[in-house]
Design a protein around this motif. Structure first.
Motif, PDB file in Angstrom:
ATOM      1  N   HIS A   1      -8.123  -0.377   7.796  1.00 25.17           N
ATOM      2  CA  HIS A   1      -7.303   0.712   8.334  1.00 25.17           C
ATOM      3  C   HIS A   1      -7.974   2.017   7.900  1.00 25.17           C
ATOM      4  O   HIS A   1      -7.870   2.412   6.742  1.00 25.17           O
ATOM      5  CB  HIS A   1      -5.885   0.561   7.758  1.00 25.17           C
ATOM      6  CG  HIS A   1      -4.945   1.656   8.115  1.00 25.17           C
ATOM      7  ND1 HIS A   1      -3.748   1.858   7.442  1.00 25.17           N
ATOM      8  CD2 HIS A   1      -4.998   2.627   9.067  1.00 25.17           C
ATOM      9  CE1 HIS A   1      -3.106   2.890   7.967  1.00 25.17           C
ATOM     10  NE2 HIS A   1      -3.851   3.375   8.951  1.00 25.17           N
TER      11      HIS A   1
ATOM     12  N   GLU B   1      -4.068  10.801  10.613  1.00 22.51           N
ATOM     13  CA  GLU B   1      -3.021  11.199   9.671  1.00 22.51           C
ATOM     14  C   GLU B   1      -2.355  12.495  10.135  1.00 22.51           C
ATOM     15  O   GLU B   1      -3.016  13.401  10.630  1.00 22.51           O
ATOM     16  CB  GLU B   1      -3.631  11.384   8.267  1.00 22.51           C
ATOM     17  CG  GLU B   1      -2.579  11.540   7.188  1.00 22.51           C
ATOM     18  CD  GLU B   1      -3.188  11.918   5.830  1.00 22.51           C
ATOM     19  OE1 GLU B   1      -4.367  12.319   5.779  1.00 22.51           O
ATOM     20  OE2 GLU B   1      -2.452  11.830   4.828  1.00 22.51           O
TER      21      GLU B   1
ATOM     22  N   LEU C   1      -6.879  -0.335   3.219  1.00 24.19           N
ATOM     23  CA  LEU C   1      -6.945   1.064   3.653  1.00 24.19           C
ATOM     24  C   LEU C   1      -8.266   1.698   3.201  1.00 24.19           C
ATOM     25  O   LEU C   1      -8.785   1.389   2.125  1.00 24.19           O
ATOM     26  CB  LEU C   1      -5.779   1.849   3.038  1.00 24.19           C
ATOM     27  CG  LEU C   1      -5.668   3.319   3.456  1.00 24.19           C
ATOM     28  CD1 LEU C   1      -5.255   3.464   4.914  1.00 24.19           C
ATOM     29  CD2 LEU C   1      -4.664   4.073   2.568  1.00 24.19           C
TER      30      LEU C   1
ATOM     31  N   PHE D   1      -8.526   6.054   8.079  1.00 21.91           N
ATOM     32  CA  PHE D   1      -7.733   7.226   8.473  1.00 21.91           C
ATOM     33  C   PHE D   1      -8.427   8.528   8.126  1.00 21.91           C
ATOM     34  O   PHE D   1      -9.202   8.625   7.182  1.00 21.91           O
ATOM     35  CB  PHE D   1      -6.333   7.175   7.844  1.00 21.91           C
ATOM     36  CG  PHE D   1      -6.294   7.537   6.373  1.00 21.91           C
ATOM     37  CD1 PHE D   1      -6.638   6.612   5.403  1.00 21.91           C
ATOM     38  CD2 PHE D   1      -5.912   8.811   5.972  1.00 21.91           C
ATOM     39  CE1 PHE D   1      -6.598   6.937   4.049  1.00 21.91           C
ATOM     40  CE2 PHE D   1      -5.871   9.150   4.618  1.00 21.91           C
ATOM     41  CZ  PHE D   1      -6.203   8.210   3.660  1.00 21.91           C
TER      42      PHE D   1
ATOM     43  N   PRO E   1       0.691   8.168  12.866  1.00 21.38           N
ATOM     44  CA  PRO E   1       1.560   8.378  11.708  1.00 21.38           C
ATOM     45  C   PRO E   1       2.389   9.652  11.827  1.00 21.38           C
ATOM     46  O   PRO E   1       1.884  10.708  12.192  1.00 21.38           O
ATOM     47  CB  PRO E   1       0.576   8.514  10.530  1.00 21.38           C
ATOM     48  CG  PRO E   1      -0.763   8.108  11.058  1.00 21.38           C
ATOM     49  CD  PRO E   1      -0.730   8.420  12.530  1.00 21.38           C
TER      50      PRO E   1
ATOM     51  N   ARG F   1       0.855  -1.206   0.000  1.00 22.37           N
ATOM     52  CA  ARG F   1       0.000   0.000   0.000  1.00 22.37           C
ATOM     53  C   ARG F   1       0.889   1.253   0.000  1.00 22.37           C
ATOM     54  O   ARG F   1       1.124   1.845  -1.033  1.00 22.37           O
ATOM     55  CB  ARG F   1      -0.963  -0.041   1.201  1.00 22.37           C
ATOM     56  CG  ARG F   1      -2.141   0.890   1.053  1.00 22.37           C
ATOM     57  CD  ARG F   1      -1.828   2.312   1.424  1.00 22.37           C
ATOM     58  NE  ARG F   1      -1.477   2.469   2.830  1.00 22.37           N
ATOM     59  CZ  ARG F   1      -0.984   3.600   3.317  1.00 22.37           C
ATOM     60  NH1 ARG F   1      -0.792   4.653   2.541  1.00 22.37           N
ATOM     61  NH2 ARG F   1      -0.654   3.683   4.598  1.00 22.37           N
TER      62      ARG F   1
ATOM     63  N   HIS G   1       3.626   4.715  12.563  1.00 22.03           N
ATOM     64  CA  HIS G   1       3.815   4.679  11.097  1.00 22.03           C
ATOM     65  C   HIS G   1       4.733   5.842  10.745  1.00 22.03           C
ATOM     66  O   HIS G   1       4.311   6.994  10.781  1.00 22.03           O
ATOM     67  CB  HIS G   1       2.435   4.838  10.439  1.00 22.03           C
ATOM     68  CG  HIS G   1       2.433   4.956   8.955  1.00 22.03           C
ATOM     69  ND1 HIS G   1       1.949   3.960   8.125  1.00 22.03           N
ATOM     70  CD2 HIS G   1       2.816   5.954   8.122  1.00 22.03           C
ATOM     71  CE1 HIS G   1       2.048   4.350   6.866  1.00 22.03           C
ATOM     72  NE2 HIS G   1       2.560   5.570   6.832  1.00 22.03           N
TER      73      HIS G   1
ATOM     74  N   HIS H   1       7.566   7.984   8.380  1.00 20.21           N
ATOM     75  CA  HIS H   1       8.166   8.259   7.069  1.00 20.21           C
ATOM     76  C   HIS H   1       9.601   8.739   7.247  1.00 20.21           C
ATOM     77  O   HIS H   1       9.997   9.218   8.302  1.00 20.21           O
ATOM     78  CB  HIS H   1       7.302   9.242   6.281  1.00 20.21           C
ATOM     79  CG  HIS H   1       6.151   8.532   5.616  1.00 20.21           C
ATOM     80  ND1 HIS H   1       6.270   7.970   4.375  1.00 20.21           N
ATOM     81  CD2 HIS H   1       4.903   8.255   6.058  1.00 20.21           C
ATOM     82  CE1 HIS H   1       5.114   7.378   4.068  1.00 20.21           C
ATOM     83  NE2 HIS H   1       4.266   7.536   5.073  1.00 20.21           N
TER      84      HIS H   1
HETATM   85  O1  KIV Z   1       1.642   8.467   6.140  1.00 18.90           O
HETATM   86  C1  KIV Z   1       0.452   8.388   6.486  1.00 18.90           C
HETATM   87  O2  KIV Z   1      -0.048   9.198   7.262  1.00 18.90           O
HETATM   88  C2  KIV Z   1      -0.348   7.309   5.925  1.00 18.90           C
HETATM   89  C3  KIV Z   1      -1.722   7.147   6.463  1.00 18.90           C
HETATM   90  C4  KIV Z   1      -2.660   6.611   5.459  1.00 18.90           C
HETATM   91  C5  KIV Z   1      -1.673   6.321   7.698  1.00 18.90           C
HETATM   92  O3  KIV Z   1       0.143   6.536   5.128  1.00 18.90           O
END
Ligand code: KIV
Ligand code: ZN
Length: 353
Positions: A93, A137, A73, A95, A165, A13, A194, A196
């Motif tokens: 999931h 999010e 999702l 969001f 996230p 995803r 979650h 990045h």
């Molecule tokens: O990075 C993010 O906030 C997402 C959400 C869909 C959880 O990928």
């Protein structure tokens, strides 16, 4: 620290949101089967509302009877949830964003409207008997009291798990630790993270969340994903075992195979110096290092390459030393005199220069 950490894999995803990547349903199924062998607890198979192919892929994966839980999702909307439900997944999931920027500029919704949509969506999904994970999010750029009130409201509405996230990779480990600790104190629900990798801290931030009591982390194989990607599964899984001694269900011996498969099917190359799965992760070049490795691998390796299905490699270059070159020659069944060895070493160095 939790006793065991659940691995929620979102390669299919968030990973597929890597610019330029599009997987066919067959590719997705192949990756899902390898993720299942790898032992991930949850496979986020896709975002069914986004396209017909995506819906087909999620349905195929959900019908495969894998051990991993299959998740889809959905935005906080009935249409999205219906699409996810039609795939027969185990978990949805859901969001919605909770940060001022996202609420004002993207969603154009007030806090009350966001709360209402979050609660109604969770209630709606729960009425259909699936497990629900709720993500706020852009949680790390949200007002903390509002974020907590959103989490409390969705847990009250039946959410089985909440997820935090760090949508734009904006956190530091310390900030993440404090945020998750506060959430764990105020919201009594299993908590996930979650992260990045915009500033290269996705794995460090995920580990900080786990130190603060999160018992699940979202990850992707090779760390692929939107922009700079997500927390990398291989780095997190190895760190949990090697640095923290915390259990996960990951079969580390399958990691390299998964990494190669994902790279081949997505077309995203693995950087040579990528931790755990990169070509050079267990390669030793300088004379000082190869000498140390030959005496005891622990001198320059934090863990054995075999742990993750790899082998160590000695490489000849301008920093080479006699011990390393001799060992490389022996590997090729070439036994040389000490004079020959010094001539070969000299040649290696001049070629290297
Ligand atoms: O990075 C993010 O906030 C997402 C959400 C869909 C959880 O990928
Ligand atoms: Zn994401």
């Amino acid at each position: 620290m939790p006793e065991r950490v659940w691995i929620f894999d979102t390669t299919l995803r968030d990973g597929e949101q890597t610019p330029g990547v599009a997987l066919t349903p067959e590719d997705k199924l192949d990756i899902a089967k390898q993720l299942d062998k790898l032992g991930v607890d949850v496979i986020e198979a896709g975002f069914p509302i986004s396209s017909e192919g995506e819906m087909t892929a999620v349905k195929k994966i959900a019908a495969e009877g894998l051990h991993s839980e299959i998740c889809a999702l959905a935005r906080a909307s009935r249409k999205d949830i219906d699409a996810a439900l039609s795939c027969n997944v185990d978990r949805i999931h859901v969001f919605i964003a909770t940060s001022p920027t996202h609420m004002k500029k993207k969603l154009k919704l007030t806090r009350q409207e966001v709360l209402r949509r979050a609660v109604e969506s969770v209630e709606y999904a729960k009425e259909h008997g699936v497990s629900v994970e709720f993500s706020a999010e852009d949680a790390t750029r949200s007002s903390e009291p509002f974020l907590i009130s959103a989490f409390l409201a969705v847990v009250d509405a039946g959410a089985d798990r909440i997820n935090v996230p760090d949508t734009v990779g904006f956190c530091t480990p310390k900030v993440m630790f404090n945020l998750v600790r506060t959430i764990r104190e105020k919201v009594k629900a299993p908590t996930s993270v979650h992260c990045h990798d915009d500033l290269g801290m996705a794995v460090a931030n995920s580990l900080a969340a786990i130190e603060a009591g999160a018992d699940q982390a979202h990850v992707t194989v090779n760390g692929i994903g939107e922009r700079a990607g997500n927390a990398s599964l291989e780095e997190l899984a190895v760190a949990l075992q090697v640095l923290y001694g915390v259990k996960s269900n990951i079969n580390l011996g399958e990691i390299f195979k998964a990494s190669q498969l994902v790279s081949r099917l997505t077309g995203v190359p693995i950087p040579q110096n990528k931790a755990v799965v990169g070509e050079n992760a267990f390669a030793h070049e300088s004379g000082i290092h190869t000498h140390g490795i030959l005496r005891a691998p622990s001198t320059y390796e934090p863990f054995r390459p075999e742990l993750v299905g790899r082998r160590r490699r000695l490489v000849a270059g301008k920093h080479a030393g006699a011990h390393g070159v001799e060992a490389m020659l022996e590997e090729m069944d070439l036994i040389v005199s000490s004079e020959e060895l010094s001539q070969i070493l000299e040649r290696v160095k001049s070629l290297g220069d």
